[in-house]
Design a protein around this motif. Structure first.
Motif, PDB file in Angstrom:
ATOM      1  N   THR A 186     100.148-109.177   1.388  1.00  0.00           N
ATOM      2  CA  THR A 186      99.793-108.079   0.481  1.00  0.00           C
ATOM      3  C   THR A 186      99.172-106.930   1.261  1.00  0.00           C
ATOM      4  O   THR A 186      99.502-105.758   1.030  1.00  0.00           O
ATOM      5  CB  THR A 186      98.823-108.581  -0.601  1.00  0.00           C
ATOM      6  N   ARG A 187      98.290-107.273   2.211  1.00  0.00           N
ATOM      7  CA  ARG A 187      97.658-106.229   3.029  1.00  0.00           C
ATOM      8  C   ARG A 187      98.720-105.476   3.841  1.00  0.00           C
ATOM      9  O   ARG A 187      98.684-104.241   3.938  1.00  0.00           O
ATOM     10  CB  ARG A 187      96.635-106.887   3.953  1.00  0.00           C
ATOM     11  N   ALA A 189     101.893-105.201   3.060  1.00  0.00           N
ATOM     12  CA  ALA A 189     102.735-104.419   2.143  1.00  0.00           C
ATOM     13  C   ALA A 189     102.051-103.107   1.773  1.00  0.00           C
ATOM     14  O   ALA A 189     102.697-102.059   1.657  1.00  0.00           O
ATOM     15  CB  ALA A 189     103.031-105.226   0.885  1.00  0.00           C
ATOM     16  N   LEU A 190     100.717-103.169   1.598  1.00  0.00           N
ATOM     17  CA  LEU A 190      99.996-101.956   1.199  1.00  0.00           C
ATOM     18  C   LEU A 190      99.848-100.953   2.352  1.00  0.00           C
ATOM     19  O   LEU A 190      99.425 -99.820   2.123  1.00  0.00           O
ATOM     20  CB  LEU A 190      98.619-102.320   0.644  1.00  0.00           C
ATOM     21  N   LEU A 192     102.468 -99.933   3.944  1.00  0.00           N
ATOM     22  CA  LEU A 192     103.720 -99.163   3.969  1.00  0.00           C
ATOM     23  C   LEU A 192     103.537 -97.827   3.244  1.00  0.00           C
ATOM     24  O   LEU A 192     102.745 -97.734   2.300  1.00  0.00           O
ATOM     25  CB  LEU A 192     104.845 -99.968   3.302  1.00  0.00           C
ATOM     26  N   VAL A 195     104.946 -95.782  -2.843  1.00  0.00           N
ATOM     27  CA  VAL A 195     104.761 -96.848  -3.839  1.00  0.00           C
ATOM     28  C   VAL A 195     105.992 -97.744  -3.900  1.00  0.00           C
ATOM     29  O   VAL A 195     105.891 -98.966  -4.056  1.00  0.00           O
ATOM     30  CB  VAL A 195     104.488 -96.216  -5.227  1.00  0.00           C
ATOM     31  N   GLU A 198     105.959-100.194  -1.073  1.00  0.00           N
ATOM     32  CA  GLU A 198     104.895-101.182  -1.315  1.00  0.00           C
ATOM     33  C   GLU A 198     105.339-102.211  -2.356  1.00  0.00           C
ATOM     34  O   GLU A 198     105.193-103.419  -2.152  1.00  0.00           O
ATOM     35  CB  GLU A 198     103.632-100.477  -1.808  1.00  0.00           C
ATOM     36  N   LEU A 202     106.010-106.240  -1.866  1.00  0.00           N
ATOM     37  CA  LEU A 202     105.296-107.260  -2.657  1.00  0.00           C
ATOM     38  C   LEU A 202     106.289-108.196  -3.352  1.00  0.00           C
ATOM     39  O   LEU A 202     106.087-109.417  -3.386  1.00  0.00           O
ATOM     40  CB  LEU A 202     104.395-106.582  -3.692  1.00  0.00           C
TER      41      LEU A 202
END
Lengths: 278, 287
Positions: A186-187, A189-190, A192, A195, A198, A202
């Motif tokens: 998750t970290r 992905a965030l 990138l 939205v 991201e 996820l």
């Protein structure tokens, strides 16, 4: 010679390579553990899930070095819930865990009743005799180097017996998987830009988590999809992985109790000190 | 040829990939198999093993030649991408990426295999159900289910044993085609020589599909250039394989590796760590 314009990169190349390696290894950690467990005898002395836990521990440590010490626990930086997210996550996780147990049971039960068990015996694996023991020693083929992944004898797959382990190990697997899939990924992905990217990352992480249960049948992929989706949503909602960890632990405890309630005659024998006693 | 618009460049590359990787390599391998019977090899290798080693060596040599031809055609200076020898950290990260790619690729392959088998069982179930209801009979009343069921169906047999057996059959299939010469070479020659032969071939592929194709198509933008490079790299894996089932492992691996390496090369045009990742992928897969 053609001049090739090189765009400005936001990260140094070493950091980009390290984050890529971390993402790939995190996505495939169970398969990698199965590969290692299948290939080398000294790894095989450990239970598969033990190798899996060790591998996930190494990944979480690498993530702490690369992304910061609390990155796996608090994957959403600057989340408005702050420390209040922790008690909220604990309560939410317990509720989600009980709910997911029901949903998983409903999916696996519906699949089982729709497809009755087969009546025909399994086919024989080979029809011709081949040399074995003393007759095979010294033959040229047996002296050759063995090759791995695409060797027909090696299907790099965990079995049902690998899941029959002590409760402590199942709890450790639940904590490790959530720290890797909901924490680190998750970290990552965030990190990138945009939205859409991201959200896509996820969804990919949740889908790969569900797909990593494919070794136990296609139905297990379907059955684990609600857990993946709910854990991902709870992490984004509370800003920490506690809800996902508690939900996964509740689920794994239920699996352990379910397995223990099976008749002794149907169980595979325990293997090693980490095997679940009958 | 550098003044061509990028669609024409993509067309030239596509024609080149099909001509070389499908037809020229097929002729080269046929020549190697014939030479395996004629050349004075030691008797401890059978004809298949001699042919496989010759095929891999010839493929490596022809790949190097192809790189030279493409450098002349495209005019790209490859020495710009050769940095990275003096950075052991980056090389180690390349190896880690290779291990991650092979693990993720094998997981996705497993998902596909299970999906195909589940679909086959579902079709077989519907065929068997139709037979039970008396609707799937031919003109003369014979039951047609046995011939019309797909090969993956497994008849009425279900369960983990059958699934495991079919998985092993599938893995056995995937040892054919061009993968055979890597496996045979790894089995029969010394490890350093096998490593050198494999590294020459897969390193050349990395140079062609990342170093040359992506650099030549850079004006098309990242999405199109990476898409074309990945497509050519994936299509190339299918050539010389016996069936789509046998080609599934290299194709899925090529998609995972193609996307990862292309994105990395687009932002950081260094080839050495990517070559190391590709070689590690191969060694983890076949060694």
């Amino acid at each position: 010679m053609t001049p090739t314009p090189i765009p400005d990169a936001p990260l140094t190349d070493t950091r980009a390579y390290a984050l890529t390696a971390l993402a790939l290894l995190s996505l495939s950690c169970l398969t990698l553990a199965a590969h290692l467990h299948t290939r080398w005898a000294w790894v095989r002395r450990l239970p598969l899930l033990g190798v899996h836990v060790l591998l996930m521990g190494a990944l979480v440590a690498a993530g702490a070095v690369l992304l910061g010490p609390g990155s796996a626990l608090l994957p959403v930086p600057g989340h408005p819930a702050g420390w209040w997210g922790l008690p909220a996550g604990a309560v939410l996780g317990a509720v989600l865990g009980l709910l997911i147990v029901r949903v998983d049971l409903a999916i696996t039960t519906a699949w089982r009743t729709a497809r009755p068990a087969a009546a025909r015996p399994a086919p024989q694996r080979m029809t011709a005799a081949r040399p074995a023991g003393f007759a095979a020693s010294g033959t040229r083929v047996s002296e050759r180097r063995r090759t791995g992944l695409v060797r027909a004898r090696n299907d790099y797959a965990p079995t049902g017996g690998d899941l029959r382990v002590r409760l402590e190990l199942l709890v450790a697997v639940a904590v490790g998987e959530e720290l890797v899939f909901r924490g680190l990924l998750t970290r990552l992905a965030l990190l990138l830009p945009g939205v859409r990217l991201e959200a896509g990352a996820l969804v990919l992480a949740a889908a790969v988590f569900a797909c990593s249960h494919v070794f136990f049948g296609w139905v297990q992929v379907l059955a684990k999809t609600p857990l993946a989706a709910a854990a991902c949503a709870a992490t984004l909602l509370t800003g920490n992985v506690l809800a996902a960890v508690v939900a996964h632990v509740v689920f794994n405890v239920w699996v352990w109790r379910y397995r223990r309630s099976e008749p002794v005659a149907r169980r595979t024998p325990a293997r090693g000190m980490w095997g679940a006693p009958a | 040829m550098n003044d061509l618009p990028w669609p024409l460049k993509a067309l030239v590359l596509t024609v080149f990939v099909v001509l070389y990787y499908k037809y020229a390599k097929s002729a080269l391998f046929a020549l190697c198999r014939r030479a395996a019977h004629l050349l004075p090899f030691g008797r401890r290798w059978d004809a298949s093993e001699r042919g496989s080693v010759l095929e891999l060596a010839a493929a490596g040599a022809s790949h190097v030649l192809v790189v030279a031809v493409l450098v002349l055609v495209t005019g790209i200076d490859l020495t710009r991408f050769a940095a990275g020898f003096d950075r052991p950290g980056l090389i180690a990260l390349g190896a880690a990426i290779g291990v991650g790619e092979v693990a993720l690729g094998s997981l996705l392959c497993r998902v596909l295999i299970e999906g195909v088998q589940a679909a086959g069982r579902r079709r077989a179930g519907s065929v068997a159900g139709g037979v039970r209801n008396g609707v799937r009979r031919g003109a003369r009343g014979e039951v047609r289910g046995a011939r019309t069921a797909p090969a993956t169906a497994g008849g009425a047999v279900d369960g983990a044993v059958e699934s495991g057996e079919r998985m092993r059959q599938w893995l056995g299939l995937s040892r054919g085609g061009w993968i055979r010469h890597h496996l045979k070479t790894m089995e029969v020659v010394s490890l350093p020589l096998a490593l050198a032969l494999t590294a020459t071939q897969v390193g050349s592929e990395e140079v062609v599909f990342r170093g040359l194709v992506l650099s030549w198509l850079r004006e098309a933008g990242p999405v199109l250039a990476i898409g074309i490079s990945c497509l050519l790299f994936t299509v190339m894996q299918v050539f010389l394989m016996s069936s789509w089932r046998a080609a599934m492992f290299p194709v899925v691996g090529a998609i995972v590796m193609g996307v990862t390496h292309s994105v990395l090369f687009w932002h950081y045009p260094v080839l050495i760590p990517l070559v190391v990742a590709h070689v590690t992928f191969f060694l983890f897969a076949v060694a």
